[in-house]
Enzyme design. Sequence first.
Site, PDB file in Angstrom:
ATOM      1  N   LYS A  37       0.866  -1.185   0.000  1.00  0.00           N
ATOM      2  CA  LYS A  37       0.000   0.000   0.000  1.00  0.00           C
ATOM      3  C   LYS A  37       0.899   1.231   0.000  1.00  0.00           C
ATOM      4  CE  LYS A  37      -3.695   2.321   2.570  1.00  0.00           C
ATOM      5  NZ  LYS A  37      -4.556   2.260   3.775  1.00  0.00           N
TER       6      LYS A  37
ATOM      7  N   LYS B 156      -2.116  -1.502  -3.741  1.00  0.00           N
ATOM      8  CA  LYS B 156      -2.988  -0.331  -3.702  1.00  0.00           C
ATOM      9  C   LYS B 156      -2.137   0.935  -3.794  1.00  0.00           C
ATOM     10  CE  LYS B 156      -6.365   1.958  -0.687  1.00  0.00           C
ATOM     11  NZ  LYS B 156      -7.008   1.974   0.641  1.00  0.00           N
TER      12      LYS B 156
END
Length: 338
Positions: A208, A262
């Site tokens: 992320k 992400k």
Amino acid sequence: MTKPTLTASPSYPASRLRRTRTTGWSRAMVRENILTPADLIWPLFITEGKGVEEPVASLPGVSRWSVDNIVKRAQEARDAGIPCVALFPNTPTDKRSENGAEASNPDNLMCRAIRAIKDACGNDIGILTDVALDPYTSHGQDGLIDADGYVLNDETVAALVDQAVTQAEAGADIIAPSDMMDGRIGTIRRALEMGEHHNVQIMAYAAKYASAFYGPFRDAVGSRGLLKGDKKSYQMDPANSDEALREVAMDIAEGADSVMVKPGLPYLDIIRRVKDNFAVPVFAYQVSGEYAMIEAAVAAGAADRDAMVLETLTSFKRAGCSGVLTYHALHAARLLNG
């Protein structure tokens, strides 16, 4: 008709790649990647009240829903062939605190929504739950902070374990830690095993990034105006690629069943590297900023929504994804269902 005379060095191409592109049936027959509703996970935002729909201004077409309406959205997803919904709460301001204690309240928005969906849908649809403290903290960080505002790792992990177990007890099928604290996957897995939640999966937000694409999401969960500082001390530097593989390797070793990259489109190279290096399911999150850009292009008359949605989602499959979290999930599923 006179037959052509063949020569040793023909001037025409021996291979014509356009041959298999000429007709629709042929293109379908040789298509390398197929997108179906089963590849989609639909993120949904929960808010207090009954019969409530609150449009999110920075996410056109996306709303916060009260628990009763979240159940209806889950039923829509199930009926469209979407296998899983992802839940994110907009915690009321008076229930946010420095330590995010509301995250472990068994009667919080998240847990009430989990139970309501399970009561209505049973095991016909999966429920993925976000594990992080930012929807619950008064400072908007994903964890506990010290006097200088630094996010504390091990103290945060202890709070995340309580949050994860609380969600599992409410009926969550997939626990998805999005905080990026070191060691949290292994600690959560041990706690789930000790609590006899043996079949609850963990989808780790393994790579992320500290991205500029999260702004509309923070509007949706009510944390944008609360955030003090940034998240660069725990989310990944967008310039790094090898580090993502180290993060993924650690999460797999600690017990993750699947991993996530992400954001999505700006990190297709990371998805491909993860897929090529690890034999686990890889998911991408097509985040709020990506969704908002598509909708802005459509509103400006610069793009066709249907074509752009399906093309971007197919790009995730081509990069190696098993599935995609996307706010366009229901729209895409309906397109794919014809």
